[in-house]
Design a protein around this motif. Structure first.
Motif, PDB file in Angstrom:
ATOM      1  N   LEU A   1      21.233  51.792 -18.311  1.00 54.56           N
ATOM      2  CA  LEU A   1      21.185  51.535 -16.878  1.00 54.56           C
ATOM      3  C   LEU A   1      21.387  50.051 -16.561  1.00 54.56           C
ATOM      4  O   LEU A   1      21.991  49.708 -15.544  1.00 54.56           O
ATOM      5  CB  LEU A   1      19.878  52.049 -16.276  1.00 54.56           C
ATOM      6  CG  LEU A   1      19.716  53.565 -16.247  1.00 54.56           C
ATOM      7  CD1 LEU A   1      18.355  53.938 -15.680  1.00 54.56           C
ATOM      8  CD2 LEU A   1      20.830  54.233 -15.468  1.00 54.56           C
ATOM      9  N   THR A   2      20.917  49.187 -17.432  1.00 53.43           N
ATOM     10  CA  THR A   2      21.164  47.751 -17.262  1.00 53.43           C
ATOM     11  C   THR A   2      22.658  47.454 -17.376  1.00 53.43           C
ATOM     12  O   THR A   2      23.208  46.676 -16.584  1.00 53.43           O
ATOM     13  CB  THR A   2      20.358  46.940 -18.291  1.00 53.43           C
ATOM     14  OG1 THR A   2      18.958  47.227 -18.105  1.00 53.43           O
ATOM     15  CG2 THR A   2      20.599  45.453 -18.148  1.00 53.43           C
ATOM     16  N   ALA A   3      23.322  48.087 -18.328  1.00 54.99           N
ATOM     17  CA  ALA A   3      24.775  47.916 -18.468  1.00 54.99           C
ATOM     18  C   ALA A   3      25.491  48.435 -17.221  1.00 54.99           C
ATOM     19  O   ALA A   3      26.467  47.822 -16.759  1.00 54.99           O
ATOM     20  CB  ALA A   3      25.269  48.646 -19.716  1.00 54.99           C
ATOM     21  N   GLU A   4      25.010  49.535 -16.665  1.00 52.72           N
ATOM     22  CA  GLU A   4      25.599  50.068 -15.427  1.00 52.72           C
ATOM     23  C   GLU A   4      25.463  49.061 -14.288  1.00 52.72           C
ATOM     24  O   GLU A   4      26.389  48.890 -13.495  1.00 52.72           O
ATOM     25  CB  GLU A   4      24.913  51.382 -15.030  1.00 52.72           C
ATOM     26  CG  GLU A   4      25.149  52.526 -15.967  1.00 52.72           C
ATOM     27  CD  GLU A   4      26.489  53.215 -15.781  1.00 52.72           C
ATOM     28  OE1 GLU A   4      27.363  52.680 -15.067  1.00 52.72           O
ATOM     29  OE2 GLU A   4      26.660  54.290 -16.356  1.00 52.72           O
ATOM     30  N   LEU A   5      24.337  48.408 -14.203  1.00 48.42           N
ATOM     31  CA  LEU A   5      24.110  47.394 -13.185  1.00 48.42           C
ATOM     32  C   LEU A   5      25.102  46.246 -13.334  1.00 48.42           C
ATOM     33  O   LEU A   5      25.695  45.785 -12.359  1.00 48.42           O
ATOM     34  CB  LEU A   5      22.671  46.885 -13.273  1.00 48.42           C
ATOM     35  CG  LEU A   5      22.222  45.884 -12.232  1.00 48.42           C
ATOM     36  CD1 LEU A   5      22.285  46.507 -10.848  1.00 48.42           C
ATOM     37  CD2 LEU A   5      20.815  45.424 -12.547  1.00 48.42           C
TER      38      LEU A   5
ATOM     39  N   PHE B   1      18.766  50.975  -8.967  1.00 48.29           N
ATOM     40  CA  PHE B   1      17.397  50.503  -8.885  1.00 48.29           C
ATOM     41  C   PHE B   1      16.476  51.700  -8.670  1.00 48.29           C
ATOM     42  O   PHE B   1      15.384  51.749  -9.211  1.00 48.29           O
ATOM     43  CB  PHE B   1      17.240  49.485  -7.750  1.00 48.29           C
ATOM     44  CG  PHE B   1      17.815  48.149  -8.083  1.00 48.29           C
ATOM     45  CD1 PHE B   1      17.268  47.370  -9.084  1.00 48.29           C
ATOM     46  CD2 PHE B   1      18.919  47.675  -7.410  1.00 48.29           C
ATOM     47  CE1 PHE B   1      17.800  46.140  -9.411  1.00 48.29           C
ATOM     48  CE2 PHE B   1      19.458  46.450  -7.722  1.00 48.29           C
ATOM     49  CZ  PHE B   1      18.895  45.676  -8.722  1.00 48.29           C
ATOM     50  N   TYR B   2      16.943  52.660  -7.894  1.00 50.28           N
ATOM     51  CA  TYR B   2      16.171  53.886  -7.741  1.00 50.28           C
ATOM     52  C   TYR B   2      16.184  54.649  -9.057  1.00 50.28           C
ATOM     53  O   TYR B   2      15.187  55.240  -9.442  1.00 50.28           O
ATOM     54  CB  TYR B   2      16.737  54.710  -6.590  1.00 50.28           C
ATOM     55  CG  TYR B   2      15.723  55.614  -5.940  1.00 50.28           C
ATOM     56  CD1 TYR B   2      14.454  55.154  -5.614  1.00 50.28           C
ATOM     57  CD2 TYR B   2      16.033  56.926  -5.650  1.00 50.28           C
ATOM     58  CE1 TYR B   2      13.521  55.982  -5.021  1.00 50.28           C
ATOM     59  CE2 TYR B   2      15.107  57.763  -5.046  1.00 50.28           C
ATOM     60  CZ  TYR B   2      13.849  57.284  -4.735  1.00 50.28           C
ATOM     61  OH  TYR B   2      12.938  58.115  -4.153  1.00 50.28           O
ATOM     62  N   PHE B   3      17.337  54.629  -9.773  1.00 49.61           N
ATOM     63  CA  PHE B   3      17.390  55.228 -11.102  1.00 49.61           C
ATOM     64  C   PHE B   3      16.367  54.564 -12.003  1.00 49.61           C
ATOM     65  O   PHE B   3      15.696  55.215 -12.782  1.00 49.61           O
ATOM     66  CB  PHE B   3      18.766  55.053 -11.746  1.00 49.61           C
ATOM     67  CG  PHE B   3      19.804  56.012 -11.274  1.00 49.61           C
ATOM     68  CD1 PHE B   3      19.509  57.083 -10.455  1.00 49.61           C
ATOM     69  CD2 PHE B   3      21.103  55.837 -11.663  1.00 49.61           C
ATOM     70  CE1 PHE B   3      20.484  57.965 -10.035  1.00 49.61           C
ATOM     71  CE2 PHE B   3      22.093  56.706 -11.255  1.00 49.61           C
ATOM     72  CZ  PHE B   3      21.784  57.766 -10.438  1.00 49.61           C
TER      73      PHE B   3
ATOM     74  N   VAL C   1      34.422  53.601 -17.790  1.00 48.49           N
ATOM     75  CA  VAL C   1      33.301  53.038 -18.548  1.00 48.49           C
ATOM     76  C   VAL C   1      31.977  53.405 -17.881  1.00 48.49           C
ATOM     77  O   VAL C   1      31.019  53.810 -18.553  1.00 48.49           O
ATOM     78  CB  VAL C   1      33.452  51.503 -18.694  1.00 48.49           C
ATOM     79  CG1 VAL C   1      32.198  50.877 -19.288  1.00 48.49           C
ATOM     80  CG2 VAL C   1      34.675  51.166 -19.537  1.00 48.49           C
ATOM     81  N   PHE C   2      31.917  53.285 -16.562  1.00 46.15           N
ATOM     82  CA  PHE C   2      30.722  53.659 -15.806  1.00 46.15           C
ATOM     83  C   PHE C   2      30.349  55.108 -16.110  1.00 46.15           C
ATOM     84  O   PHE C   2      29.184  55.421 -16.392  1.00 46.15           O
ATOM     85  CB  PHE C   2      31.002  53.476 -14.303  1.00 46.15           C
ATOM     86  CG  PHE C   2      29.838  53.797 -13.408  1.00 46.15           C
ATOM     87  CD1 PHE C   2      28.954  52.804 -13.015  1.00 46.15           C
ATOM     88  CD2 PHE C   2      29.634  55.085 -12.931  1.00 46.15           C
ATOM     89  CE1 PHE C   2      27.880  53.087 -12.183  1.00 46.15           C
ATOM     90  CE2 PHE C   2      28.568  55.381 -12.102  1.00 46.15           C
ATOM     91  CZ  PHE C   2      27.694  54.381 -11.726  1.00 46.15           C
TER      92      PHE C   2
END
Length: 170
Positions: free
Chosen positions: A44-48, A87-89, A138-139
């Protein structure tokens, strides 16, 4: 107000009628459960980072004088919006890691739906520039990774419905 009290109020809204359901302590503290949530946090950090990069690339191209199509700008804004929902994730992941079944279910749902939407949009010919199609792929792959972790046999058993028999975690 204490942080946990605030989170429980949010839980009642986000979790609905299942907001009170929590998994067994043995499943919550199982090493595999802890490891899986560490991986989810990293993904999730990578997604951000990817979401912020999409907006950054669009801005950089515009500043450099390259035209950026309206569809690319809209996608960048959507990615930023999706990033904001991450952020909700993160809240879902944080609450699921704390053992709340409702949060696990919602995180799993979004991790399975978002990649489909993103890949369908990436498949529309000429809709986005190549850099943005690459970003979408990638996402999606990263989000599929989150979904894969969440649907593993271990996680499904750990976050099973409370009416099912309690598993033995050893």
């Amino acid at each position: 107000m204490e942080l946990e009290q605030l989170m429980r109020r949010i839980d009642r809204i986000a979790g609905g009628r299942q907001a009170h359901l929590r998994i067994a302590p043995a499943a919550l503290h199982h090493p595999r459960t802890r490891r899986d949530f560490r991986w989810i946090t990293w993904i999730l950090t990578a997604e951000l980072v990817i979401g912020a990069a999409a907006v950054g690339i669009a801005v950089w191209l515009t500043v450099q004088g390259h035209p950026v199509a309206m569809s690319a700008w809209m996608r960048a804004v959507v990615v930023l919006g999706m990033t904001a929902t991450l952020f909700y994730f993160f809240y879902f992941a944080l609450r699921a890691a704390a053992g709340w079944r409702w949060a696990y279910q919602r995180l799993r749902l979004f991790a399975q739906v978002f990649p489909v939407i993103t890949l369908v949009l990436a498949a529309v010919p000429g809709l986005y520039p190549v850099w943005m199609v690459t970003e979408q792929i990638v996402f999606s792959l990263l989000m599929i990774g989150v979904g894969d972790i969440l649907t593993s046999d271990h996680m499904r058993e750990a976050y099973r419905h409370p009416d099912r028999p309690v598993p033995r975690f050893e």
